[in-house]
Design an enzyme around this catalytic site. Structure first.
Site, mmCIF file in Angstrom:
data_model
loop_
_atom_site.group_PDB
_atom_site.id
_atom_site.type_symbol
_atom_site.label_atom_id
_atom_site.label_comp_id
_atom_site.label_asym_id
_atom_site.label_seq_id
_atom_site.Cartn_x
_atom_site.Cartn_y
_atom_site.Cartn_z
ATOM 1 N N GLY A 13 67.471 16.319 20.848
ATOM 2 C CA GLY A 13 68.469 16.884 19.942
ATOM 3 C C GLY A 13 69.620 15.931 19.698
ATOM 4 O O GLY A 13 70.766 16.351 19.492
ATOM 5 N N ASP B 17 64.946 13.098 18.314
ATOM 6 C CA ASP B 17 65.190 14.284 17.502
ATOM 7 C C ASP B 17 63.977 14.493 16.608
ATOM 8 O O ASP B 17 63.076 13.648 16.562
ATOM 9 C CB ASP B 17 66.474 14.131 16.676
ATOM 10 C CG ASP B 17 67.150 15.469 16.410
ATOM 11 O OD1 ASP B 17 66.468 16.381 15.896
ATOM 12 O OD2 ASP B 17 68.352 15.620 16.720
ATOM 13 N N LYS C 107 69.402 31.537 26.841
ATOM 14 C CA LYS C 107 70.299 30.797 27.727
ATOM 15 C C LYS C 107 70.393 31.465 29.103
ATOM 16 O O LYS C 107 70.413 30.790 30.139
ATOM 17 C CB LYS C 107 71.695 30.672 27.100
ATOM 18 C CG LYS C 107 71.756 29.717 25.920
ATOM 19 C CD LYS C 107 71.336 28.313 26.294
ATOM 20 C CE LYS C 107 71.469 27.332 25.161
ATOM 21 N NZ LYS C 107 70.994 25.969 25.507
ATOM 22 N N GLY D 176 72.118 16.278 16.704
ATOM 23 C CA GLY D 176 72.893 17.495 16.566
ATOM 24 C C GLY D 176 74.370 17.284 16.813
ATOM 25 O O GLY D 176 74.844 16.166 17.039
ATOM 26 N N GLN D 177 75.112 18.395 16.788
ATOM 27 C CA GLN D 177 76.566 18.325 16.922
ATOM 28 C C GLN D 177 76.996 17.698 18.240
ATOM 29 O O GLN D 177 77.862 16.828 18.279
ATOM 30 C CB GLN D 177 77.158 19.737 16.793
ATOM 31 C CG GLN D 177 78.682 19.741 16.766
ATOM 32 C CD GLN D 177 79.258 21.141 16.878
ATOM 33 O OE1 GLN D 177 78.631 22.040 17.433
ATOM 34 N NE2 GLN D 177 80.451 21.325 16.344
ATOM 35 N N TYR E 154 69.451 33.783 21.175
ATOM 36 C CA TYR E 154 69.993 32.539 21.720
ATOM 37 C C TYR E 154 70.589 32.802 23.107
ATOM 38 O O TYR E 154 70.306 32.087 24.071
ATOM 39 C CB TYR E 154 71.054 31.991 20.773
ATOM 40 C CG TYR E 154 71.776 30.763 21.274
ATOM 41 C CD1 TYR E 154 71.115 29.553 21.459
ATOM 42 C CD2 TYR E 154 73.145 30.802 21.518
ATOM 43 C CE1 TYR E 154 71.784 28.423 21.896
ATOM 44 C CE2 TYR E 154 73.829 29.669 21.938
ATOM 45 C CZ TYR E 154 73.145 28.483 22.126
ATOM 46 O OH TYR E 154 73.817 27.370 22.568
#
Length: 332
Positions: free
Chosen positions: A16, A42, A154, A19-20, A150
């Site tokens: 990832g 990614d 988690k 990503g941010q 989500y």
């Protein structure tokens, strides 16, 4: 040919990476360990998104064989597993989000066990909290009752990480990230994304329509603090880490109205309006802040940015991006 894993500098694989979080974390890791020591991965094609600062590979984290091939090829010793579908985006396709979030984590944990990796980082989130959590400040050991796929993934992920640590000795470490604010990359479909979008809209259009109510307080963190916390946790001695799941980390807590007021100190003509959508119900299930005494005690966590300094730094980086836009509001 497989590299020697006994070298002094770790070989780090980041999933990832576009990503941010990954955008800034990869840069920080390369600054510390060297660009060739950090392999960014990614879903994006390598040719479409060339990485001139170090190795980059296209990787679907659901492909366990390709993941293990990269680990063997580079002699990977650590993984930062950031690939995930976030809260608001996950509600659009819950089963797909569950599959990506959970199976990718299990692939990483199995690879870490089988290849005897030194460390794994996996981010949890404030999405693990829910209506049963104290609304004002959530303690480390709060009851977890997430309301999104989500958050459910988690919570389950925290338990899987603890399981692999206890049963297989995998050194996996985790933080419950608050909403993250960054100028380097767009947010990825989370409920707290307004706190990033508002800066771009303020500079480009002078106004912003927020999908949360003006008084919705949520835990937030500037990306510089999030990256620093991640590296600090990963560098802490394993014997210092007492939390078996994921650590709460706190920094900022503010409402859309408070952020808008701080923006107006720099952009006097900025206006905000409100038109709530389904993300409001997600935000309503989360606490306004988190209690992070365990992180402060175990590995000396301390945030550096508050609302004032975060806002100033965001505008300092983003204003030049929009300076040639004729619609850009004047910064005072």
């Amino acid at each position: 040919m497989e590299h020697d894993k006994k070298q002094l500098s770790p070989v780090i694989l980041v999933t990832g990476a576009r990503g941010q979080i990954g955008t800034e974390l990869v840069a920080a890791l390369r600054n510390v360990y060297g660009r060739e020591q950090v392999i960014a991965t990614d879903l994006h094609d390598a040719m479409a998104t060339p990485d001139l600062e170090g190795p980059y590979h296209q990787l679907n984290v659901l492909d366990k064989d390709e993941l293990e091939n990269l680990i063997a090829t580079y002699g990977v010793t650590q993984i930062y597993h950031l690939a995930a579908t976030l809260s608001a985006k996950g509600e659009e396709a819950p089963l797909k989000a569950w599959h990506l979030n959970m199976q990718s984590l299990l692939n990483i944990l199995e690879a870490a066990k089988d290849h005897k990796l030194d460390k794994v980082f996996w981010p949890s989130s404030i999405a693990v909290f829910g209506p049963s959590t104290a609304r004002k400040i959530s303690p480390q050991n709060a009851l977890l009752d997430p309301q999104t796929v989500y958050g459910i993934s988690k919570e389950a992920g925290e338990q899987w990480c603890a399981y692999y640590r206890e049963h297989y000795g995998v050194d996996v470490r985790s933080l419950r990230y608050p909403g993250l604010i960054s100028y380097s990359a767009p947010a990825g479909g989370g409920t707290t994304d307004y706190a990033v979008a508002i800066f771009h809209e303020a500079l480009q259009n002078g106004s912003y329509e927020c999908y949360l109510n003006p008084d919705t307080a949520l835990p937030m963190m500037y990306m510089d603090d999030a990256v620093r916390a991640t590296l600090q946790l990963m560098n802490a001695p394993v014997e210092a880490l007492k939390e078996r799941g994921a650590y709460n980390i706190g920094a900022l807590s503010f409402t859309p109205a408070q952020l808008a007021a701080e923006l107006k100190n720099h952009l006097p003509d900025f206006t905000i309006s409100y038109n709530t959508d389904k993300r409001q119900s997600i935000a309503n299930s989360w606490p306004a802040g988190v209690e992070d005494a365990e992180a402060r005690r175990d590995w000396n966590w301390r945030p550096e940015y508050d609302l004032v300094t975060m806002t100033a730094d965001m505008l300092g980086h983003l204003t030049p991006v929009y300076k040639n836009n004729s619609n850009t509001a004047a910064v005072s």
